[in-house]
Design a protein around this motif. Structure first.
Motif, PDB file in Angstrom:
ATOM      1  N   MET A   1       0.820  -1.330  -0.001  1.00 55.47           N
ATOM      2  CA  MET A   1      -0.066  -0.090  -0.031  1.00 55.47           C
ATOM      3  C   MET A   1       0.833   1.242   0.156  1.00 55.47           C
ATOM      4  SD  MET A   1      -3.187   1.018   2.425  1.00 55.47           S
ATOM      5  CE  MET A   1      -3.708   2.600   2.604  1.00 55.47           C
ATOM      6  N   LEU A   2       0.619   2.387  -0.741  1.00 59.98           N
ATOM      7  CA  LEU A   2       1.057   3.505  -1.119  1.00 59.98           C
ATOM      8  C   LEU A   2       0.375   4.565  -0.223  1.00 59.98           C
ATOM      9  CD1 LEU A   2       3.426   5.338  -1.748  1.00 59.98           C
ATOM     10  CD2 LEU A   2       1.760   6.027  -3.851  1.00 59.98           C
ATOM     11  N   LYS A   3       0.819   5.325   0.663  1.00 60.79           N
ATOM     12  CA  LYS A   3      -0.050   6.102   1.305  1.00 60.79           C
ATOM     13  C   LYS A   3       0.673   7.803   1.381  1.00 60.79           C
ATOM     14  CE  LYS A   3      -2.912   6.718   5.736  1.00 60.79           C
ATOM     15  NZ  LYS A   3      -4.076   6.637   5.165  1.00 60.79           N
ATOM     16  N   LEU A   4      -0.031   8.679   1.080  1.00 62.60           N
ATOM     17  CA  LEU A   4       0.623  10.099   1.167  1.00 62.60           C
ATOM     18  C   LEU A   4      -0.326  10.667   2.111  1.00 62.60           C
ATOM     19  CD1 LEU A   4       1.576   8.886  -1.763  1.00 62.60           C
ATOM     20  CD2 LEU A   4       2.042  11.427  -2.224  1.00 62.60           C
ATOM     21  N   GLU A   5       0.537  11.406   3.032  1.00 58.24           N
ATOM     22  CA  GLU A   5      -0.120  12.216   4.110  1.00 58.24           C
ATOM     23  C   GLU A   5       0.180  13.556   4.353  1.00 58.24           C
ATOM     24  OE1 GLU A   5      -0.789   8.733   7.683  1.00 58.24           O
ATOM     25  OE2 GLU A   5       0.927  10.200   7.599  1.00 58.24           O
ATOM     26  N   ASN A   6      -0.925  14.483   3.880  1.00 56.61           N
ATOM     27  CA  ASN A   6      -0.605  16.113   4.107  1.00 56.61           C
ATOM     28  C   ASN A   6       0.715  16.515   3.433  1.00 56.61           C
ATOM     29  OD1 ASN A   6      -2.725  16.993   5.679  1.00 56.61           O
ATOM     30  ND2 ASN A   6      -1.785  16.119   7.513  1.00 56.61           N
ATOM     31  N   ILE A   7       0.994  16.136   2.093  1.00 48.76           N
ATOM     32  CA  ILE A   7       1.986  16.334   1.241  1.00 48.76           C
ATOM     33  C   ILE A   7       2.117  18.061   0.835  1.00 48.76           C
ATOM     34  CG2 ILE A   7       3.365  15.804  -0.822  1.00 48.76           C
ATOM     35  CD1 ILE A   7       3.556  13.698   1.425  1.00 48.76           C
ATOM     36  N   GLU A   8       3.075  18.556   1.213  1.00 49.43           N
ATOM     37  CA  GLU A   8       3.290  19.739   0.510  1.00 49.43           C
ATOM     38  C   GLU A   8       4.637  19.661  -0.193  1.00 49.43           C
ATOM     39  OE1 GLU A   8       1.394  23.179   2.859  1.00 49.43           O
ATOM     40  OE2 GLU A   8       2.929  22.391   4.147  1.00 49.43           O
ATOM     41  N   VAL A   9       4.556  20.333  -1.361  1.00 44.83           N
ATOM     42  CA  VAL A   9       5.731  20.705  -2.243  1.00 44.83           C
ATOM     43  C   VAL A   9       5.775  22.230  -2.587  1.00 44.83           C
ATOM     44  CG1 VAL A   9       6.608  20.027  -4.517  1.00 44.83           C
ATOM     45  CG2 VAL A   9       5.929  18.353  -2.975  1.00 44.83           C
ATOM     46  N   ILE A  10       6.746  22.865  -2.468  1.00 45.10           N
ATOM     47  CA  ILE A  10       6.987  24.188  -2.905  1.00 45.10           C
ATOM     48  C   ILE A  10       7.987  24.267  -3.977  1.00 45.10           C
ATOM     49  CG2 ILE A  10       7.583  26.463  -2.133  1.00 45.10           C
ATOM     50  CD1 ILE A  10       6.389  25.454   0.655  1.00 45.10           C
ATOM     51  N   LEU A  11       7.763  24.847  -5.096  1.00 46.36           N
ATOM     52  CA  LEU A  11       8.831  24.948  -6.196  1.00 46.36           C
ATOM     53  C   LEU A  11       9.156  26.334  -6.392  1.00 46.36           C
ATOM     54  CD1 LEU A  11       7.752  21.889  -8.578  1.00 46.36           C
ATOM     55  CD2 LEU A  11       9.375  21.817  -6.768  1.00 46.36           C
ATOM     56  N   GLY A  12      10.240  26.440  -6.974  1.00 44.74           N
ATOM     57  CA  GLY A  12      10.525  27.840  -7.435  1.00 44.74           C
ATOM     58  C   GLY A  12      11.433  28.392  -6.407  1.00 44.74           C
ATOM     59  N   LYS A  13      12.460  29.317  -6.867  1.00 44.15           N
ATOM     60  CA  LYS A  13      13.356  29.834  -6.275  1.00 44.15           C
ATOM     61  C   LYS A  13      12.793  31.381  -5.613  1.00 44.15           C
ATOM     62  CE  LYS A  13      17.282  27.204  -7.359  1.00 44.15           C
ATOM     63  NZ  LYS A  13      17.009  26.593  -8.408  1.00 44.15           N
ATOM     64  N   ASN A  14      13.641  31.732  -4.358  1.00 46.32           N
ATOM     65  CA  ASN A  14      13.370  33.379  -3.792  1.00 46.32           C
ATOM     66  C   ASN A  14      11.997  33.512  -3.867  1.00 46.32           C
ATOM     67  OD1 ASN A  14      16.150  32.966  -3.666  1.00 46.32           O
ATOM     68  ND2 ASN A  14      16.566  33.890  -5.773  1.00 46.32           N
ATOM     69  N   ASN A  15      11.782  34.610  -4.379  1.00 51.22           N
ATOM     70  CA  ASN A  15      10.197  35.147  -4.451  1.00 51.22           C
ATOM     71  C   ASN A  15       9.195  34.602  -5.252  1.00 51.22           C
ATOM     72  OD1 ASN A  15      11.527  36.553  -6.222  1.00 51.22           O
ATOM     73  ND2 ASN A  15      11.058  38.658  -5.467  1.00 51.22           N
ATOM     74  N   LYS A  16       9.948  33.668  -6.080  1.00 51.76           N
ATOM     75  CA  LYS A  16       9.007  32.829  -7.080  1.00 51.76           C
ATOM     76  C   LYS A  16       8.440  31.695  -6.522  1.00 51.76           C
ATOM     77  CE  LYS A  16       9.793  35.390 -11.398  1.00 51.76           C
ATOM     78  NZ  LYS A  16      11.209  35.759 -11.746  1.00 51.76           N
ATOM     79  N   GLU A  17       8.601  31.328  -5.326  1.00 52.81           N
ATOM     80  CA  GLU A  17       8.206  30.249  -4.941  1.00 52.81           C
ATOM     81  C   GLU A  17       6.698  29.725  -4.935  1.00 52.81           C
ATOM     82  OE1 GLU A  17       9.644  29.829  -0.737  1.00 52.81           O
ATOM     83  OE2 GLU A  17      11.411  29.033  -1.273  1.00 52.81           O
TER      84      GLU A  17
END
Ligand SMILES: Nc1ncnc2c1ncn2[C@@H]1O[C@H](COP(=O)(O)OP(=O)(O)O)[C@@H](O)[C@H]1O
Ligand SMILES: [Mg+2]
Length: 250
Positions: A1-17
């Motif tokens: 089983m694969l389970k993802l919980e509350n995943i957050e991903v932030i991409l981009g650099k500096n003020n372009k995040e």
């Protein structure tokens, strides 16, 4: 089983995040075939990157077969996760023969290095595997991959991805670059292999007819979070027009 919980991903650099995955929750049972749809830029491929470990998540947890793999390095996750992408050229090496491609994929998956079985036995095994595809590739093993059609290459990519044992197979719009006839045959073949081998698989598709016809669950991703999920029974009763309107209203 694969389970993802509350995943957050932030991409981009500096003020372009930008937050690309936004407290996302997701789960797939062993042997389940899950489908994901969502508009361009929703974060579908980023989700696969998070699962395969090619990007690190900013927060949340990823569990695979009871093991917390959130911080497992990509090279170690490679044994657990296989991926096929949209472009058939990425899954196979065109200046090598079918046999060489298969040998490469097989070696990559070898857990005990060294004892690579005899070449006669190897060719027989690879031919058996290729014949599973039912498109005659077993009679062309000395042929360069560059001579194959897109559909044939994609079928070979899928076979190569499952040559090594893994816990989960990720398919990212694998038919998007194919003509309609190859799309249907690659999709049929994929489904047949998944079911026969009882593989656990997540497939991203932009093709809503595929989303109705195939898979055990259908998930809608929008702005980095799943906003709807349909089970097999519910979705398989929908017409294409009904599913399209659900897709547009979200
Ligand atoms: N390395 C990156 N840096 C900044 N933004 C990115 C990066 N990779 C993807 N994105 C952005 O993340 C969003 C989601 O991308 P993606 O996961 O590829 O979407 P999808 O596969 O659903 O079309 C897009 O807006 C894309 O521009
Ligand atoms: Mg994508």
């Amino acid at each position: 089983m694969l389970k993802l919980e509350n995943i957050e991903v932030i991409l981009g650099k500096n003020n372009k995040e930008r937050k690309i995955l936004n407290k996302l929750n997701f789960d797939v049972k062993d042997g389940e075939f899950a489908l994901i749809v969502g508009e361009n830029g929703a974060g579908k491929s980023t989700l696969f990157d998070a699962i395969s470990g090619s990007i690190q998540v900013n927060s949340g947890k990823i569990w695979l077969s009871g093991q917390d793999i959130t911080h497992t390095l990509q090279k170690h996750r490679a044994k657990l996760v296989s991926k096929v992408m949209q472009d058939p050229k990425l899954g196979t090496m065109e200046n090598m023969t079918i046999l060489e491609n298969m040998a490469f994929a097989f070696k990559r998956g070898q857990i005990r290095g060294g004892e690579f079985f005899s070449s006669k036995h190897r060719i027989r095994t690879f031919k058996e595997k290729l014949s599973m595809l039912n498109i005659g590739l077993e009679d062309k093993i000395q042929e360069l991959v560059s001579n194959l059609s897109g559909g044939q290459r994609q079928a070979l990519s899928i076979l190569m991805a499952i040559l090594k044992e893994s816990k989960i197979l990720l398919l990212d719009e694998i038919t998007a670059a194919l003509d309609p006839a190859s799309t249907d045959s690659v999709m049929e073949l994929t489904n047949q292999i998944l079911r026969e081998k009882k593989l656990t698989c997540i497939m991203i598709t932009h093709n809503l007819s595929q989303a109705i016809k195939y898979g055990d669950s259908l998930w809608f991703l929008k702005n980095g979070v799943f906003i709807k999920k349909y089970d097999k029974e519910t979705k398989s009763k929908m017409t294409l027009a009904e599913l399209s309107s659900k897709f547009e209203e979200v």
